[in-house]
Design a protein around this motif. Structure first.
Motif, PDB file in Angstrom:
ATOM      1  N   GLU A  87       0.606  -1.183  -0.446  1.00  0.00           N
ATOM      2  CA  GLU A  87       0.097   0.055  -0.059  1.00  0.00           C
ATOM      3  C   GLU A  87       0.666   1.196   0.078  1.00  0.00           C
ATOM      4  OE1 GLU A  87      -3.763  -2.012   2.663  1.00  0.00           O
ATOM      5  OE2 GLU A  87      -2.343  -0.553   3.475  1.00  0.00           O
ATOM      6  N   GLN A 133       2.650   1.704  -3.187  1.00  0.00           N
ATOM      7  CA  GLN A 133       1.268   1.947  -4.343  1.00  0.00           C
ATOM      8  C   GLN A 133       1.162   4.094  -3.797  1.00  0.00           C
ATOM      9  OE1 GLN A 133      -2.084  -0.264  -3.558  1.00  0.00           O
ATOM     10  NE2 GLN A 133      -1.758  -1.868  -4.841  1.00  0.00           N
ATOM     11  N   GLN A 134       0.636   4.174  -2.975  1.00  0.00           N
ATOM     12  CA  GLN A 134       0.470   5.596  -2.328  1.00  0.00           C
ATOM     13  C   GLN A 134       1.755   6.769  -3.359  1.00  0.00           C
ATOM     14  OE1 GLN A 134       0.264   5.679   1.482  1.00  0.00           O
ATOM     15  NE2 GLN A 134      -1.922   4.849   1.570  1.00  0.00           N
TER      16      GLN A 134
END
Length: 297
Positions: free
Chosen positions: A72, A75-76
């Motif tokens: 995550e 992805q950020q």
């Protein structure tokens, strides 16, 4: 030697039959106790295996959550980099931030690879451990099955025997070499391995045989109860002594101090004056003596 009287021979046969009946009763009791002990060890191994499986599953879930968190973050960060790479009014700021964010992205990717490798290593380790426990349980199950079959067939050995030959010559030599060790032989008793040492003349008077019991490491030590839970008796030609725990507390402490025994152990416990030479001559048959070691159950 004169032939025994007929009534004495009959009495000897009756005594032998009574002794054999007692032996069978003790054997059944010993065999049941051994089966219960083996079953208890098997249950403990299964409990340990189940606990280890649960722990491994929990660790796997934890590691996967960490991986998901890193994914995550990655992805950020990619979203931030993409936004920064889009046309912006402040060209000077973008010129500085884009390379910095790319560096951070490369760092996180390296950390992600390290975490993945650690997870794989942890899972592999637990997989190997689980396999070892599973193999141990399989071996224990097989041995329990074999023990049960042996028990049902009446072949569980709680008595070990050995033949001493050339008794007359050995006793004659012992007068000139009293401290010499003439026999050492290894045996097993209900899975416990031991060594028996015999001195034909170990006492100062040189007229008695000495016999000593020495525990040794064996192939089944991992599955046996320690310390050895029973005393022993030893006979030579039918004459002998016992080393029970109540009458010989020193023997029990000796077993505790070597539970389980280790390689190179030379300490032993026994009798410097086991039987006299005169008794040994009288008990010998065809210049041979039978020695027997049994479990006191």
């Amino acid at each position: 030697m004169p032939a025994p009287a007929p009534h004495l021979t009959t009495m000897a046969i009756l005594v032998g039959i009574i002794g054999l009946l007692g032996y069978e009763i003790r054997t059944s009791r010993a065999e049941r106790q051994e089966m219960m002990g083996q079953r208890h060890h098997l249950e403990e191994l299964v409990k340990q295996l189940n606990a280890l499986k649960t722990k491994a599953a929990q660790e796997e879930v934890s590691q996967r959550k960490k991986l998901e968190g890193l994914s995550e973050q990655r992805q950020q960060l990619e979203a931030v980099v993409n936004r920064l790479q889009a046309p912006q009014p402040s060209a000077n700021i973008l010129t500085y931030l884009v390379p910095e964010m790319a560096h951070q992205r490369a760092y996180l990717e390296d950390q992600l690879e390290v975490m993945e490798a650690a997870v794989q290593k942890t899972l592999g380790h637990h997989s190997d451990t689980l396999q070892k426990f599973s193999d141990a349980v399989d071996v224990m199950s097989e041995e329990t099955t074999q023990l049960k079959a042996t028990y049902q067939a009446g072949h569980v050995h709680h008595v070990w025997s050995y033949l001493l030959t050339n008794v007359t010559r050995q006793l004659n030599v012992s007068v000139t070499q009293p401290a010499k060790l003439f026999y050492t032989t290894d045996g097993t008793l209900l899975g416990y391995r031991f060594r028996l040492a015999l001195y034909w003349a170990s006492d100062p008077e040189k007229d008695h045989m000495g016999l000593f019991f020495n525990p040794k490491p064996g192939p089944h030590d991992a599955y046996l109860q320690w310390p050895m839970p029973f005393g022993i008796y030893v006979t030579i030609g039918g004459e002998g002594h016992t080393m029970g725990f109540e009458e010989n507390p020193g023997f029990k402490e000796f077993l505790k101090s070597h539970a389980p025994p280790t390689t190179g152990l030379e300490e032993s416990w026994g009798w410097p004056r086991f039987i006299s030479h005169c008794t040994a001559h009288a008990l010998a048959t065809d210049d041979t003596l039978a020695i027997e070691v049994g479990a006191l159950l």
